[in-house]
Design a protein around this motif. Structure first.
Motif, PDB file in Angstrom:
ATOM      1  N   LEU A 245       0.824  -1.217   0.000  1.00 40.12           N
ATOM      2  CA  LEU A 245       0.000   0.000   0.000  1.00 40.12           C
ATOM      3  C   LEU A 245       0.852   1.257   0.000  1.00 40.12           C
ATOM      4  N   GLY A 246       2.007   1.165   0.669  1.00 43.32           N
ATOM      5  CA  GLY A 246       2.869   2.336   0.807  1.00 43.32           C
ATOM      6  C   GLY A 246       3.327   2.888  -0.529  1.00 43.32           C
ATOM      7  N   GLY A 247       3.488   2.023  -1.539  1.00 41.71           N
ATOM      8  CA  GLY A 247       4.021   2.503  -2.816  1.00 41.71           C
ATOM      9  C   GLY A 247       2.976   2.722  -3.879  1.00 41.71           C
ATOM     10  N   ARG A 248       1.707   2.876  -3.452  1.00 34.56           N
ATOM     11  CA  ARG A 248       0.634   2.933  -4.448  1.00 34.56           C
ATOM     12  C   ARG A 248       0.355   4.362  -4.908  1.00 34.56           C
ATOM     13  N   TRP A 249       0.308   4.554  -6.220  1.00 33.29           N
ATOM     14  CA  TRP A 249       0.020   5.863  -6.805  1.00 33.29           C
ATOM     15  C   TRP A 249      -1.109   5.711  -7.813  1.00 33.29           C
ATOM     16  N   THR A 250      -1.950   6.731  -7.908  1.00 35.85           N
ATOM     17  CA  THR A 250      -3.163   6.631  -8.725  1.00 35.85           C
ATOM     18  C   THR A 250      -3.228   7.776  -9.735  1.00 35.85           C
ATOM     19  N   CYS A 251      -3.769   7.488 -10.910  1.00 32.73           N
ATOM     20  CA  CYS A 251      -3.991   8.550 -11.893  1.00 32.73           C
ATOM     21  C   CYS A 251      -5.278   9.297 -11.533  1.00 32.73           C
ATOM     22  N   PRO A 252      -5.202  10.636 -11.376  1.00 30.41           N
ATOM     23  CA  PRO A 252      -6.408  11.383 -10.977  1.00 30.41           C
ATOM     24  C   PRO A 252      -7.469  11.395 -12.075  1.00 30.41           C
ATOM     25  N   THR A 253      -7.084  11.072 -13.314  1.00 29.05           N
ATOM     26  CA  THR A 253      -8.048  11.121 -14.415  1.00 29.05           C
ATOM     27  C   THR A 253      -8.829   9.810 -14.528  1.00 29.05           C
ATOM     28  N   ASP A 254      -8.094   8.690 -14.674  1.00 31.74           N
ATOM     29  CA  ASP A 254      -8.830   7.443 -14.928  1.00 31.74           C
ATOM     30  C   ASP A 254      -8.771   6.446 -13.772  1.00 31.74           C
ATOM     31  N   GLY A 255      -8.126   6.809 -12.676  1.00 31.62           N
ATOM     32  CA  GLY A 255      -8.099   5.912 -11.517  1.00 31.62           C
ATOM     33  C   GLY A 255      -7.127   4.747 -11.664  1.00 31.62           C
ATOM     34  N   ALA A 256      -6.326   4.729 -12.750  1.00 35.68           N
ATOM     35  CA  ALA A 256      -5.364   3.628 -12.940  1.00 35.68           C
ATOM     36  C   ALA A 256      -4.394   3.603 -11.761  1.00 35.68           C
ATOM     37  N   ILE A 257      -4.072   2.378 -11.305  1.00 35.13           N
ATOM     38  CA  ILE A 257      -3.214   2.251 -10.128  1.00 35.13           C
ATOM     39  C   ILE A 257      -1.832   1.735 -10.530  1.00 35.13           C
ATOM     40  N   TYR A 258      -0.809   2.405 -10.018  1.00 40.45           N
ATOM     41  CA  TYR A 258       0.579   1.991 -10.255  1.00 40.45           C
ATOM     42  C   TYR A 258       1.227   1.680  -8.915  1.00 40.45           C
ATOM     43  N   HIS A 259       2.383   1.004  -8.978  1.00 41.88           N
ATOM     44  CA  HIS A 259       3.105   0.730  -7.737  1.00 41.88           C
ATOM     45  C   HIS A 259       4.591   0.923  -7.964  1.00 41.88           C
ATOM     46  N   GLU A 260       5.226   1.589  -6.983  1.00 39.20           N
ATOM     47  CA  GLU A 260       6.651   1.934  -7.127  1.00 39.20           C
ATOM     48  C   GLU A 260       7.507   0.741  -7.546  1.00 39.20           C
ATOM     49  N   THR A 261       7.244  -0.417  -6.948  1.00 40.78           N
ATOM     50  CA  THR A 261       8.079  -1.575  -7.309  1.00 40.78           C
ATOM     51  C   THR A 261       7.343  -2.616  -8.147  1.00 40.78           C
ATOM     52  N   ASN A 262       6.057  -2.852  -7.867  1.00 40.13           N
ATOM     53  CA  ASN A 262       5.351  -3.945  -8.559  1.00 40.13           C
ATOM     54  C   ASN A 262       4.863  -3.572  -9.953  1.00 40.13           C
ATOM     55  N   LYS A 263       4.515  -2.298 -10.134  1.00 43.08           N
ATOM     56  CA  LYS A 263       3.940  -1.910 -11.424  1.00 43.08           C
ATOM     57  C   LYS A 263       4.263  -0.443 -11.697  1.00 43.08           C
ATOM     58  N   PRO A 264       5.553  -0.127 -11.885  1.00 45.09           N
ATOM     59  CA  PRO A 264       5.916   1.286 -12.072  1.00 45.09           C
ATOM     60  C   PRO A 264       5.441   1.796 -13.430  1.00 45.09           C
ATOM     61  N   PRO A 265       5.073   3.072 -13.500  1.00 49.02           N
ATOM     62  CA  PRO A 265       4.702   3.641 -14.804  1.00 49.02           C
ATOM     63  C   PRO A 265       5.944   3.753 -15.683  1.00 49.02           C
ATOM     64  N   ALA A 266       5.757   3.859 -16.985  1.00 54.77           N
ATOM     65  CA  ALA A 266       6.894   3.936 -17.913  1.00 54.77           C
ATOM     66  C   ALA A 266       7.756   5.160 -17.592  1.00 54.77           C
ATOM     67  N   VAL A 267       7.094   6.293 -17.318  1.00 53.66           N
ATOM     68  CA  VAL A 267       7.814   7.508 -16.916  1.00 53.66           C
ATOM     69  C   VAL A 267       7.470   7.762 -15.445  1.00 53.66           C
ATOM     70  N   ALA A 268       8.497   7.866 -14.601  1.00 51.38           N
ATOM     71  CA  ALA A 268       8.260   7.999 -13.152  1.00 51.38           C
ATOM     72  C   ALA A 268       7.265   9.114 -12.845  1.00 51.38           C
ATOM     73  N   GLY A 269       6.249   8.777 -12.053  1.00 51.93           N
ATOM     74  CA  GLY A 269       5.302   9.784 -11.582  1.00 51.93           C
ATOM     75  C   GLY A 269       4.244  10.215 -12.580  1.00 51.93           C
ATOM     76  N   LYS A 270       4.216   9.586 -13.779  1.00 50.57           N
ATOM     77  CA  LYS A 270       3.230   9.992 -14.802  1.00 50.57           C
ATOM     78  C   LYS A 270       2.388   8.796 -15.240  1.00 50.57           C
ATOM     79  N   CYS A 271       1.112   9.073 -15.537  1.00 48.60           N
ATOM     80  CA  CYS A 271       0.216   8.009 -16.006  1.00 48.60           C
ATOM     81  C   CYS A 271       0.619   7.550 -17.422  1.00 48.60           C
ATOM     82  N   ASP A 272       0.661   6.228 -17.638  1.00 42.28           N
ATOM     83  CA  ASP A 272       1.031   5.690 -18.962  1.00 42.28           C
ATOM     84  C   ASP A 272       0.046   6.134 -20.041  1.00 42.28           C
ATOM     85  N   ASP A 273      -1.234   6.209 -19.681  1.00 44.70           N
ATOM     86  CA  ASP A 273      -2.252   6.505 -20.693  1.00 44.70           C
ATOM     87  C   ASP A 273      -2.367   7.988 -21.012  1.00 44.70           C
TER      88      ASP A 273
END
Ligand code: AMP
Length: 216
Positions: free
Chosen positions: A124-152
């Motif tokens: 839970l500690g590493g979970r980040w969310t896209c404010p537009t579509d609610g997509a969930i990323y994770h610092e280690t398990n599912k990092p976005p292609a560009v750090a801190g930005k939504c892939d879509d």
């Protein structure tokens, strides 16, 4: 068939519930999603729920039970449902049993996704969310292609209020105190099957599907 997916926050219930619903044809009913929709829509229920959600507290039973029972009364839930995030208290479980019994139905099986407290904190500690579509990323398990930005959509990711450290700690305490007693409740009713949630999502999914094969 009515199924309940149980497990601590961060166990992966949401992801698994979507898959299982597809696989079984059952409608996916997630009280957390319903509350978030209300928050986004600015409804009276959303305004009320947000005060609790942001702190990692449970929304009061009376409100939650009424919302869930209304959802189950709709056409697409007449023959079954895949419940994700409900029940979370004994009172909710009892209300659900009573409502289904009145329809000549019951909770057929409860699937518990087991994850240790340490692992929950890490996830839970590493979970980040896209404010537009609610997509969930994770610092280690599912990092976005560009750090801190939504892939879509490329927007800056945010940390949901309920994913912040104080709220995570509170959600875990709330789970242990209010939701974990349901494990005993459903074990006594002979309805509980546990699966190891500390495996890959595919392995968890396979175990859950296996467990469902045993449900007539
Ligand atoms: P979730 O997405 O399932 O983690 O739910 C997000 C938040 O919605 C929780 O932390 C609670 O504040 C609230 N919530 C969801 N389901 C319930 C429930 N069954 N009872 C009370 N509060 C709930």
């Amino acid at each position: 068939m009515h199924l309940v997916l149980l497990g601590p926050p961060g166990a992966g219930k949401g992801t698994q519930a979507v898959d299982l619903a597809k696989e079984t044809g059952l409608v996916h009913v997630a009280t957390g999603d319903m509350f978030r929709e209300n928050v986004r829509g600015g409804t009276e229920l959303g305004v009320l729920a947000k005060q609790y959600m942001d702190k990692g507290e449970l929304v009061p039973d009376e409100v939650t039970i009424a919302m869930l029972l209304e959802r189950l009364s709709r056409d697409d839930a007449q023959t079954g449902s895949m419940l994700d995030g409900f029940p979370r208290t004994l009172e909710q479980a009892i209300a659900l049993d009573k409502a289904l019994e009145e329809r000549g139905q019951r909770v057929d099986r409860v699937l518990l996704i087991e994850v240790s407290p340490d692992e929950v904190q890490r996830r839970l500690g590493g979970r980040w969310t896209c404010p537009t579509d609610g997509a969930i990323y994770h610092e280690t398990n599912k990092p976005p292609a560009v750090a801190g930005k939504c892939d879509d959509c490329g927007r800056a990711l945010i940390q949901r209020d309920d994913d912040k450290p104080e709220a995570i700690a509170r959600r875990l305490t709330v789970y242990n105190e209010q939701t974990a007693p349901l494990i005993g409740y459903y074990t006594e009713a002979g309805k509980l099957t546990s699966v190891n949630g500390e495996q890959s999502p595919d392995a968890v999914r396979a175990d859950l599907l296996n467990a469902l094969k045993e449900v007539a």
